[in-house]
Design a protein around this motif. Sequence first.
Motif, PDB file in Angstrom:
ATOM      1  N   THR A  82       1.222  -0.804  -0.392  1.00  0.00           N
ATOM      2  CA  THR A  82       0.294  -0.275   0.592  1.00  0.00           C
ATOM      3  C   THR A  82       0.098   1.282  -0.319  1.00  0.00           C
ATOM      4  O   THR A  82       0.455   2.866   0.187  1.00  0.00           O
ATOM      5  N   LYS A 138      -6.633   5.512  -3.050  1.00  0.00           N
ATOM      6  CA  LYS A 138      -6.440   3.873  -1.977  1.00  0.00           C
ATOM      7  C   LYS A 138      -6.462   2.910  -2.817  1.00  0.00           C
ATOM      8  O   LYS A 138      -6.352   3.317  -4.394  1.00  0.00           O
ATOM      9  N   ASN A 139      -5.891   1.646  -3.027  1.00  0.00           N
ATOM     10  CA  ASN A 139      -5.129   0.923  -2.495  1.00  0.00           C
ATOM     11  C   ASN A 139      -6.479  -0.306  -3.311  1.00  0.00           C
ATOM     12  O   ASN A 139      -6.974  -0.701  -2.199  1.00  0.00           O
ATOM     13  N   VAL A 140      -6.660  -0.542  -4.294  1.00  0.00           N
ATOM     14  CA  VAL A 140      -8.288  -1.730  -4.807  1.00  0.00           C
ATOM     15  C   VAL A 140      -7.491  -3.136  -4.844  1.00  0.00           C
ATOM     16  O   VAL A 140      -6.953  -3.264  -6.232  1.00  0.00           O
ATOM     17  N   PHE A 150     -13.528  -1.591  -2.066  1.00  0.00           N
ATOM     18  CA  PHE A 150     -12.887  -1.441  -0.943  1.00  0.00           C
ATOM     19  C   PHE A 150     -13.605  -0.773  -0.266  1.00  0.00           C
ATOM     20  O   PHE A 150     -15.193  -0.308  -0.151  1.00  0.00           O
ATOM     21  N   PRO A 151     -13.712  -0.502   1.610  1.00  0.00           N
ATOM     22  CA  PRO A 151     -11.940  -1.489   1.841  1.00  0.00           C
ATOM     23  C   PRO A 151     -12.240  -3.277   2.264  1.00  0.00           C
ATOM     24  O   PRO A 151     -13.486  -3.707   1.838  1.00  0.00           O
ATOM     25  N   ASP A 152     -11.445  -3.521   2.405  1.00  0.00           N
ATOM     26  CA  ASP A 152     -11.399  -5.017   2.771  1.00  0.00           C
ATOM     27  C   ASP A 152     -11.400  -5.208   4.382  1.00  0.00           C
ATOM     28  O   ASP A 152     -11.174  -6.695   4.468  1.00  0.00           O
ATOM     29  N   THR A 155     -12.872   0.717   7.864  1.00  0.00           N
ATOM     30  CA  THR A 155     -11.532   1.754   7.893  1.00  0.00           C
ATOM     31  C   THR A 155     -12.168   2.840   8.498  1.00  0.00           C
ATOM     32  O   THR A 155     -12.664   4.216   7.972  1.00  0.00           O
ATOM     33  N   PHE A 179      -8.610   5.888  -6.681  1.00  0.00           N
ATOM     34  CA  PHE A 179      -8.498   4.372  -6.177  1.00  0.00           C
ATOM     35  C   PHE A 179      -8.013   3.888  -7.406  1.00  0.00           C
ATOM     36  O   PHE A 179      -7.525   3.574  -8.408  1.00  0.00           O
ATOM     37  N   VAL A 189     -15.520  -0.636 -10.019  1.00  0.00           N
ATOM     38  CA  VAL A 189     -14.613  -0.109  -8.389  1.00  0.00           C
ATOM     39  C   VAL A 189     -16.136   0.057  -7.675  1.00  0.00           C
ATOM     40  O   VAL A 189     -17.325   0.945  -7.952  1.00  0.00           O
TER      41      VAL A 189
END
Length: 243
Positions: A82, A138-140, A150-152, A155, A179, A189
């Motif tokens: 990330t 943000k990392n997807v 998102f998210p996993d 958060t 994203f 997404v």
Amino acid sequence: MKFEQPLLEGLLIRRYKRFLADVRLADGSEVTAHCPNTGSMLGCQPANGRVWLSRSDNPARKLPYTWELVETVSGTLACINTARPNSQAREAIEAGRISELTGYSHCRPEVKYGEEKSRIDLLLSGHEAKPNAWVEVKNVTLEDNGQGFFPDAVTTRGQKHLRELMAQVALGDRAVLFFVVNHTAIETVQPADHIDQHYGQLLRQARDAGVEIIAYRANLANDDGSPSGEITLTEPVPVILEV
């Protein structure tokens, strides 16, 4: 974004304590790598799955190896580091590859802002016709049948970021949730309402308040499916917010 050295392939033995992963390298040796991901990594930590590590020659580092990529349970690639998406996004913006964010002459990372004492990932300024743009990246990597979520994990930090972005819009600036799709199977997404319903509600509220939401895909793999030594953002991915 280029990796400084070729990545080392191995097999994941286990991830534990969130930040540690034991990996068996091709020569049979076992190493402990830093896992730069605080999320649940659903679908991205299969037992005995293929992973790729970078190695640092910095003698001050306690763990020279960093976990970068994984072959997911569906046989596709994902970047779980990330720390990479900010660099990916900045590089693409400065190269003019993100059509929504062209025309800015300055890009500053990690700028303090907001009543909740946040740091924005990227602050764009110097546009002749548009206000400053506050960009949260943000990392997807969570994927199910081609859909990215998102998210996993729940958060509260991500929820805070959405509130801060809405506040910037209210002040007259642009605010952008960006994203970065670091998973080769993801085609769309959307918020993971089944994991963090409040985040999904806030995301739609942010959209209605004027926060811009975009997503772009990273080219993680070569034509033969092997990991690419250079990761760039290549094309937009649809963001679906309708319930």
